[in-house]
Design an enzyme around this catalytic site. Structure first.
Site, short mmCIF file in Angstrom:
data_model
loop_
_atom_site.label_atom_id
_atom_site.label_comp_id
_atom_site.label_asym_id
_atom_site.label_seq_id
_atom_site.Cartn_x
_atom_site.Cartn_y
_atom_site.Cartn_z
N HIS A 166 0.82 -1.23 0.00
CA HIS A 166 0.00 0.00 0.00
C HIS A 166 0.85 1.28 0.00
CE1 HIS A 166 -4.09 -1.75 0.70
NE2 HIS A 166 -3.31 -2.80 0.94
N ASP A 388 3.37 9.44 -1.28
CA ASP A 388 2.22 8.63 -0.85
C ASP A 388 2.02 7.48 -1.83
OD1 ASP A 388 0.05 7.97 0.71
OD2 ASP A 388 -0.75 10.01 0.74
P1 ADP Z 1 -3.04 6.63 4.47
O1 ADP Z 1 -3.33 5.25 4.02
O2 ADP Z 1 -1.60 6.96 4.45
O3 ADP Z 1 -3.64 6.97 5.77
P2 ADP Z 1 -5.00 7.59 2.46
O4 ADP Z 1 -5.30 8.97 2.02
O5 ADP Z 1 -4.84 6.60 1.37
O6 ADP Z 1 -3.70 7.66 3.40
O7 ADP Z 1 -6.16 7.05 3.38
C1 ADP Z 1 -6.58 7.76 4.48
C2 ADP Z 1 -7.94 7.23 4.89
O8 ADP Z 1 -8.16 7.64 6.22
C3 ADP Z 1 -9.06 7.77 4.05
O9 ADP Z 1 -10.04 6.76 3.83
C4 ADP Z 1 -9.63 8.91 4.89
O10 ADP Z 1 -11.03 9.08 4.77
C5 ADP Z 1 -9.29 8.47 6.28
N1 ADP Z 1 -8.96 9.64 7.12
C6 ADP Z 1 -7.90 10.45 7.02
N2 ADP Z 1 -7.96 11.44 7.93
C7 ADP Z 1 -9.10 11.24 8.61
C8 ADP Z 1 -9.74 11.91 9.69
N3 ADP Z 1 -9.23 13.00 10.27
N4 ADP Z 1 -10.89 11.41 10.13
C9 ADP Z 1 -11.41 10.30 9.57
N5 ADP Z 1 -10.88 9.63 8.56
C10 ADP Z 1 -9.73 10.10 8.08
O1 F6P Z 2 -1.50 2.97 3.79
C1 F6P Z 2 -0.39 2.81 4.58
C2 F6P Z 2 -0.75 2.45 6.01
O2 F6P Z 2 0.39 2.11 6.71
C3 F6P Z 2 -1.70 1.32 6.12
O3 F6P Z 2 -1.08 0.08 6.11
C4 F6P Z 2 -2.33 1.65 7.41
O4 F6P Z 2 -3.55 1.08 7.62
C5 F6P Z 2 -2.44 3.15 7.39
O5 F6P Z 2 -1.31 3.56 6.67
C6 F6P Z 2 -2.54 3.74 8.76
O6 F6P Z 2 -1.43 3.42 9.55
P1 F6P Z 2 -1.50 2.60 10.91
O7 F6P Z 2 -2.10 1.27 10.61
O8 F6P Z 2 -0.09 2.54 11.37
O9 F6P Z 2 -2.39 3.38 11.83
#
Ligand code: ADP
Ligand code: F6P
Length: 500
Positions: A166, A388
């Site tokens: 991911h 990312d």
């Molecule tokens: P990562 O996997 O690194 O966290 P992504 O943008 O791919 O980044 O995914 C983030 C996910 O977490 C999204 O589905 C988003 O809706 C959720 N998310 C991010 N910030 C918040 C927040 N403050 N409150 C709720 N959900 C959040």
């Molecule tokens: O998308 C990358 C990632 O590390 C996922 O594997 C994970 O669910 C998300 O970011 C949030 O991180 P964590 O599981 O460490 O809270």
């Protein structure tokens, strides 16, 4: 049809109870969102992983908890505090995470973390083996579990195993910063199918595998010493319907029901009123896990620059940053939070007027209904990670817009999503001046241009959903030959060892 057994470090948390919850807020993240979206339509699948809790005892750590979330069957277990420390906080998030995201200066390596990482792979494998049936497809997710395939093989599993990363996969020079770069690649090579979000990550993986393992690449499969593996690009997506305007945003039946819906409703109204302290000001929105890869301090500098260089927008626009707590026990994350809060405190101190504050900051995780409404209210979605894997926030923002009057997505080149969402306003997250210009451009964009861009962005998001992502990956995994883990089906392919 084969059962699909999905394994990931992180699972959606079971209902919050007890003092051992590491933090319900830490369950947000792209992986959980994507898998939940992908498994909802797939009968007979099971998702196994850590439930975000620490175990009170060794015995509790080995106890599986079965529960159901939004129609998906989960089997979860807690980690011990030593595992949490060495495996999750240590090797996963202070060694692998910065390597994968090319933050070389942040990499910490400790022998005991490596040992903990290896030991946890064995524990996942021990918990999984009794659950597996002969025809199951096992799909392992993300950097936390790279060697899990090898551990399953060591325990005699001959069935198909796939792996999806991911995060980005870095160039060889960065990969070699890892303590055992060759060993980790050999572990990845145990999988029948390996998947990445975008072509650049696949290219890096193929290059590393050719250089370090001497593998052959035919454009679809890697082969070496009698083993073969499909390596391909599967861009992860969302369930766009869940984010669309007027989508029923209540929780699914059986998840805590109407009370939760009512609470969310109240919270939404209250928070939106606060935000509508904006009056008819334009809203620029950032939503992220609080992670240094997301480039929040750099973004705040860009917002500051925008308001300084374009004073006509003062009082007429507000930047709202929603940052959800993440990995809070890791020093780099605490430091990042301090940096963000110091920057926004300074900017607000210097630029605020009695009736206007340029930056609003919400340090919390929100439920989907509120997040969807925030996205929809925002005139600009500002998504500028420094690096990312994909970035699902960008896709959620697009899906949530009103097609008749859509907001504008600003996206950094360094997000995997930029490879797909080419009609966003693309900027360089490392250059605040570029992002500041992007903000002005987005706010001033005529309606027809906003509609044109949004139409194309939405078409991409709708074509590339979480379900499509999972189907494509699982189709490839099904083509692998169960009885012979190192051979791939297909008339055109002959494993190298039989070519002699
Ligand atoms: P990562 O996997 O690194 O966290 P992504 O943008 O791919 O980044 O995914 C983030 C996910 O977490 C999204 O589905 C988003 O809706 C959720 N998310 C991010 N910030 C918040 C927040 N403050 N409150 C709720 N959900 C959040
Ligand atoms: O998308 C990358 C990632 O590390 C996922 O594997 C994970 O669910 C998300 O970011 C949030 O991180 P964590 O599981 O460490 O809270």
């Amino acid at each position: 049809m084969s059962r699909l057994i999905v394994v990931s470090n992180r699972l959606p948390a079971p209902p919050a109870t007890g003092p051992h919850l590491v933090g319900r807020e830490t369950t947000v993240g792209g992986l959980a969102a994507a898998i939940l979206g992908a498994l909802q339509g797939r009968a007979g699948s099971l998702w196994v992983g850590w439930n975000g809790r620490t175990a009170a005892s060794g015995r509790a750590a080995g106890t599986l908890l079965h529960h159901r979330r939004e129609g998906v069957d989960l089997a979860s277990f807690p980690l011990t505090s030593a595992e949490l420390d060495g495996y999750y906080h240590g090797f996963c998030n202070q060694t692998l995470w910065p390597v994968l995201h090319c933050f070389q200066g942040r990499v910490r390596t400790r022998l005991r973390d490596e040992a903990a990482y290896d030991a946890v792979q064995g524990r996942f494998a021990d918990l999984l083996m009794p659950m597996l049936r002969r025809d199951d497809l096992v799909w392992v997710h993300d950097y936390h579990l790279i060697p899990l395939g090898r551990e399953l093989r060591r325990r005699g599993w001959r069935g198909r195993i796939g792996f999806f990363l991911h995060t980005p996969f870095p160039p060889l020079e960065l990969w070699e910063v890892l303590p055992r770069p060759r060993g980790m690649l050999e572990a990845l090579f145990e999988y029948d199918v390996v998947g990445f979000h975008v072509q650049g990550f696949l290219d890096n993986y193929v290059y590393c595998t050719r250089r370090l393992l001497g593998a052959d690449w035919d454009g679809r499969r890697l082969a070496q010493a009698g083993r073969a593996q499909i390596a391909s690009v599967y861009p992860v997506g969302i369930d766009p319907d869940a984010w669309r305007p007027h989508a029923g945003h209540g929780p699914a039946a059986g998840d805590g029901g109407e009370d939760a819906a009512a609470r969310v409703g109240e919270a939404s109204v209250a928070n939106l009123k606060v935000l509508r302290g904006l009056q008819d000001r334009r809203m620029i929105l950032g939503v992220d896990r609080l992670d240094y890869t997301k480039g929040i301090p750099q973004r705040l500098q860009a917002v500051e620059r925008f308001f300084r260089r374009r004073p006509e927008w003062r009082r007429r626009a507000v930047y709202v940053q929603v940052a959800s707590p993440s990995r809070v026990q890791i020093p780099e994350y605490a430091e990042q939070r301090r940096r963000i809060e110091a920057t926004l405190g300074r900017v607000n101190g210097e630029l605020s007027e009695p009736d206007w504050t340029p930056i609003r900051y919400l340090y919390r995780a929100y439920d989907r209904p509120l997040l969807a409404r925030l996205y929809r209210e925002a005139d600009v979605g500002l998504v500028t990670p420094l690096r990312d894997g994909m970035n699902l926030v960008a896709k959620e923002y697009v899906a949530a817009q009103d097609p008749a009057d859509p907001g504008v997505l600003i996206l950094s080149h360094t997000a995997g999503a930029a490879q797909q969402l080419k009609d966003a306003v693309l900027v360089n997250a490392f250059v605040p001046a570029d992002v500041a210009e992007g903000i002005a451009f987005a706010l001033e964009m005529p309606l027809a241009e906003r509609q044109r861009r949004h139409g194309r962005l939405l078409a991409t998001v709708v074509d590339s959903t979480a379900e499509v992502w999972a189907d494509r990956f699982v189709n490839d995994l099904e083509r692998a030959v169960a009885a012979s883990p190192y051979q791939v089906a297909g008339p055109e392919f002959v494993p190298p060892s039989t070519q002699i």
